[in-house]
Design an enzyme around this catalytic site. Structure first.
Site, PDB file in Angstrom:
ATOM      1  N   ASP A 297      -2.661 -10.418  -2.563  1.00 25.61           N
ATOM      2  CA  ASP A 297      -3.267  -9.989  -1.294  1.00 25.61           C
ATOM      3  C   ASP A 297      -4.747  -9.663  -1.532  1.00 25.61           C
ATOM      4  O   ASP A 297      -5.146  -9.306  -2.642  1.00 25.61           O
ATOM      5  CB  ASP A 297      -2.518  -8.738  -0.806  1.00 25.61           C
ATOM      6  CG  ASP A 297      -2.915  -8.293   0.583  1.00 25.61           C
ATOM      7  OD1 ASP A 297      -2.169  -8.599   1.529  1.00 25.61           O
ATOM      8  OD2 ASP A 297      -3.975  -7.629   0.736  1.00 25.61           O
TER       9      ASP A 297
ATOM     10  N   HIS B 243      -6.272  -7.102  -0.684  1.00 28.81           N
ATOM     11  CA  HIS B 243      -6.440  -5.676  -0.973  1.00 28.81           C
ATOM     12  C   HIS B 243      -5.593  -5.248  -2.178  1.00 28.81           C
ATOM     13  O   HIS B 243      -4.484  -5.759  -2.359  1.00 28.81           O
ATOM     14  CB  HIS B 243      -6.043  -4.852   0.257  1.00 28.81           C
ATOM     15  CG  HIS B 243      -6.783  -5.251   1.496  1.00 28.81           C
ATOM     16  ND1 HIS B 243      -6.267  -6.145   2.415  1.00 28.81           N
ATOM     17  CD2 HIS B 243      -8.025  -4.918   1.920  1.00 28.81           C
ATOM     18  CE1 HIS B 243      -7.167  -6.324   3.388  1.00 28.81           C
ATOM     19  NE2 HIS B 243      -8.237  -5.604   3.103  1.00 28.81           N
TER      20      HIS B 243
ATOM     21  N   ASP C 281      -4.486 -12.852   3.198  1.00 24.79           N
ATOM     22  CA  ASP C 281      -5.765 -12.431   3.783  1.00 24.79           C
ATOM     23  C   ASP C 281      -6.947 -12.764   2.869  1.00 24.79           C
ATOM     24  O   ASP C 281      -8.078 -12.373   3.151  1.00 24.79           O
ATOM     25  CB  ASP C 281      -5.751 -10.934   4.157  1.00 24.79           C
ATOM     26  CG  ASP C 281      -5.110 -10.039   3.128  1.00 24.79           C
ATOM     27  OD1 ASP C 281      -4.786 -10.519   2.019  1.00 24.79           O
ATOM     28  OD2 ASP C 281      -4.940  -8.837   3.419  1.00 24.79           O
TER      29      ASP C 281
ATOM     30  N   HIS D 283       0.828  -1.224   0.000  1.00 24.43           N
ATOM     31  CA  HIS D 283       0.000   0.000   0.000  1.00 24.43           C
ATOM     32  C   HIS D 283       0.858   1.268   0.000  1.00 24.43           C
ATOM     33  O   HIS D 283       0.324   2.372  -0.140  1.00 24.43           O
ATOM     34  CB  HIS D 283      -0.925   0.032   1.223  1.00 24.43           C
ATOM     35  CG  HIS D 283      -1.978  -1.034   1.200  1.00 24.43           C
ATOM     36  ND1 HIS D 283      -2.862  -1.184   0.156  1.00 24.43           N
ATOM     37  CD2 HIS D 283      -2.295  -2.011   2.092  1.00 24.43           C
ATOM     38  CE1 HIS D 283      -3.676  -2.203   0.403  1.00 24.43           C
ATOM     39  NE2 HIS D 283      -3.345  -2.733   1.561  1.00 24.43           N
TER      40      HIS D 283
HETATM   41 ZN   LIG Z   1      -4.389  -7.085   2.560  1.00 26.90          ZN
END
Ligand SMILES: [Zn+2]
Length: 343
Positions: A195, A197, A284, A159
């Site tokens: 991931d 996200h 995740d 991120h």
């Molecule tokens: Zn994540």
């Protein structure tokens, strides 16, 4: 498979993050990496070695110098004002506000942050520089002839963009590894982000470039963090047009749909024919993850690793998310073992 690991990750231990309107203990905490390392050792994945220090030059290849200087000095400047709690921003440079960099550390914290879920602490700087060294040492090992290396990076990185932190991430370990591969002679590198996200930071760093193909399979940002990037129509800009692929899937998508997206992503990687691959390895996507909504079972991670291994590319795995702490090691090491079975 060789694992690169440093205990220094433990120095990043935020006290709290804002969840559902209240401050709660951070989901991203040292026990995550400890559990992964324990599984690496108990399953005898391979040797575990310490990273080699590489200095800041390779970090500055992908991050803004002002941002790096801010991270290096922020804690000292924050505590010089008499504070002793985690540094968290309380406003953002949103629409129609001036984009000038504030002089005060509190303003700079706001300017250089994407969210308030990324606590800057006394140990953040040593932990993030160690994590970058973990990723860079994995690249050293690929250059020395290893086919697959596991960079047990913590805190995670995907991120973190060129000039902002967010989502528990400060330095983008996967992007630092990809750039280092190029600097060591690779002509093209692919970064596959699995991931839950979207890897907004990695996309940001390479969006205008054709020497890094970025692909991310993730929860649809229409309903999932990070909300403001990761849509299917983001294909890159300028020289980078056509080198960015997002596969946003609705929350609660089936495992079959997830693997169909993976299949398409792997097809694009084959078409690009890179010299090396970096995997942003978040687990995740696991069915028991407390903050995500896909439903991969632990055995699905073996299959994921096998399919990545089938590309036949020198591969550096960088650890990203995964917040079901108990099975995080099982799931991550399943990917690595699946990969190794195909070598
Ligand atoms: Zn994540």
């Amino acid at each position: 498979m060789l694992t690169i690991y440093s205990d220094t990750h433990r120095l990043q231990h935020g006290k709290a993050e804002l969840i559902d309107g209240t401050l709660k203990p951070c989901f991203e905490n040292p026990s995550r990496a400890d559990m992964v390392l324990q599984e690496v050792r108990s399953r005898d994945l391979g040797p575990v070695i310490e990273p080699v220090a590489h200095g800041l030059a390779p970090v500055l290849r992908v991050h803004d110098a002002g941002y790096v200087e801010f991270l290096q000095t922020a804690w000292q400047r924050w505590t010089a004002m008499g504070r002793d709690y985690d540094a968290l921003p309380k406003m953002w440079q949103i629409r129609r506000l001036r984009a000038a960099i504030p002089q005060h550390v509190e303003g700079q914290l706001c300017y250089y942050s994407m969210d308030c879920g990324t606590p800057l602490t006394a140990g953040t700087w040593p932990a993030i520089t160690a994590a970058a060294d973990v990723a860079l040492t994995a690249v050293d090992q690929l250059a020395a002839g290893q086919r697959g290396v596991f960079a047990l990076t913590r805190p995670p990185g995907h991120h973190a963009a060129r000039d902002y932190c967010g989502g528990y991430c400060f330095f983008n370990n996967a992007a630092i590894a990809a750039q280092s591969l190029l600097d060591r002679g690779a002509k093209r590198v692919a970064v596959l982000d699995v991931d839950y996200h979207h890897g907004n930071g990695t996309q940001d760093i390479f969006y205008q470039r054709d020497d890094v193909l970025f692909l991310s399979i993730h929860g649809d940002p229409a309903t999932e963090y990070p909300f403001f990037l990761g849509f299917a129509d983001e294909h890159g800009e300028g020289a980078g047009l056509g080198y960015n692929y997002n596969f946003p899937l609705p929350a609660a998508s089936s495992v079959a749909l997830w693997f169909a997206a993976l299949d398409t992503a792997l097809g694009e990687i084959r078409r690009y024919a890179p010299d090396a691959l970096v995997v942003s390895l978040g687990v995740d996507t696991f069915e028991g993850d407390p903050i995500s909504r896909f439903s991969l079972a632990s055995t699905d991670f073996l299959r994921l690793g096998e399919q990545i291994g089938g590309l036949g590319l020198p591969t550096a795995f960088c650890m990203e998310g995964g917040y079901a702490v108990e099975p995080i090691g099982l799931n991550a090491v399943n990917v690595l073992e699946g990969f190794s079975m195909r070598q």
